[in-house]
Design a protein around this motif. Structure first.
Motif, PDB file in Angstrom:
ATOM      1  N   GLU A   1      51.618  53.642  66.599  1.00 45.90           N
ATOM      2  CA  GLU A   1      52.831  53.835  67.405  1.00 45.90           C
ATOM      3  C   GLU A   1      53.216  55.309  67.477  1.00 45.90           C
ATOM      4  O   GLU A   1      53.558  55.822  68.546  1.00 45.90           O
ATOM      5  CB  GLU A   1      53.982  53.009  66.824  1.00 45.90           C
TER       6      GLU A   1
ATOM      7  N   GLU B   1      61.384  48.031  69.839  1.00 48.35           N
ATOM      8  CA  GLU B   1      60.104  48.447  70.429  1.00 48.35           C
ATOM      9  C   GLU B   1      59.737  47.523  71.596  1.00 48.35           C
ATOM     10  O   GLU B   1      59.524  47.990  72.721  1.00 48.35           O
ATOM     11  CB  GLU B   1      59.012  48.405  69.347  1.00 48.35           C
TER      12      GLU B   1
ATOM     13  N   HIS C   1      63.719  46.074  64.012  1.00 48.72           N
ATOM     14  CA  HIS C   1      62.816  47.137  64.472  1.00 48.72           C
ATOM     15  C   HIS C   1      61.957  46.709  65.669  1.00 48.72           C
ATOM     16  O   HIS C   1      61.943  47.388  66.696  1.00 48.72           O
ATOM     17  CB  HIS C   1      61.940  47.563  63.287  1.00 48.72           C
TER      18      HIS C   1
ATOM     19  N   HIS D   1      49.478  50.291  61.833  1.00 49.72           N
ATOM     20  CA  HIS D   1      50.287  49.927  63.007  1.00 49.72           C
ATOM     21  C   HIS D   1      51.307  51.043  63.330  1.00 49.72           C
ATOM     22  O   HIS D   1      51.414  51.490  64.472  1.00 49.72           O
ATOM     23  CB  HIS D   1      50.992  48.598  62.728  1.00 49.72           C
TER      24      HIS D   1
ATOM     25  N   HIS E   1      60.596  53.531  60.484  1.00 42.21           N
ATOM     26  CA  HIS E   1      59.256  53.526  59.866  1.00 42.21           C
ATOM     27  C   HIS E   1      59.317  54.089  58.437  1.00 42.21           C
ATOM     28  O   HIS E   1      58.643  53.578  57.545  1.00 42.21           O
ATOM     29  CB  HIS E   1      58.270  54.357  60.702  1.00 42.21           C
TER      30      HIS E   1
END
Ligand SMILES: [Fe+2]
Ligand SMILES: [Fe+2]
Length: 196
Positions: free
Chosen positions: A132, A60, A56, A128, A12
């Motif tokens: 998370e 997830e 990424h 977003h 991130h």
């Protein structure tokens, strides 16, 4: 913080760094006297398109989200919402590419529209990632077992997947290329030329 969550956080931070740089340069490019180098915009948009898509989101979607939804069915609506945002994000990047193309072809009169598209995308993506980090990860820490975390960490490490390992290196190279192409203070390249 466990290793899997730290990896997601680090990714991130890499995406955020590129988004911040992109926002700063899109704003700078609105100045009619500035002559922007479009290569840096292309490299940055390529990164925010490919890095989540290839490296990424699979971590997830396939591991962290999948195992959490299994362990705690009440988290499924949040998991589905985040998955839908991954799909929407890919579409928003297409809009960003079109706005960049229009700016490149038509010049400064389309710079404001490109800047607006960059800001809309950055806001979407930051929200977003915040969702998370603030909502999903605390739930994962609460519901997943030690064995779940070992499984997720094993998958993230990509030890048995040389292609994933190569991809990690490709993105690290692309990140360095962006830093090399972006004018100071975003990167280390010379400032953009200005017409008198
Ligand atoms: Fe995500
Ligand atoms: Fe994420």
């Amino acid at each position: 913080m466990n290793k899997a969550i730290r990896i997601i956080h680090d990714e991130h931070r890499s995406i955020s760094a590129v988004l911040s740089g992109l926002k700063e340069l899109a704003l700078a490019a609105r100045d009619p006297k500035v002559q922007p180098e479009f290569a840096v915009f292309h490299a940055m948009i390529h990164y925010i398109d490919e890095f989540p898509e290839r490296l990424h989101h699979p971590k997830e979607d396939n591991f962290l989200f999948a195992r959490l939804a299994e362990r705690a069915p009440e988290t499924r609506p949040l998991v589905e919402e985040l998955r839908a945002e991954h799909v929407l994000g890919a579409k928003l990047v297409r809009d960003l590419e079109s706005a960049l193309l229009a700016f490149e072809v038509n010049g400064v009169r389309d710079a404001a529209a490109f800047d607006a598209a960059v800001n809309a995308y950055a806001k979407f993506h930051w929200e977003h990632m915040r969702k998370e980090e603030k909502q999903l990860m605390p739930l994962a820490e609460r519901h997943l077992t030690e064995a779940d975390w070992r499984w997720i960490e094993g998958a993230f490490a990509g030890n048995e997947d040389p292609i994933a390992d190569l991809r990690e290196r490709d993105f690290a190279d692309l990140f360095r290329r962006i830093v090399g192409l972006a004018p100071a203070p975003v990167g280390v390249a010379d400032r953009w030329r200005r017409s008198p």
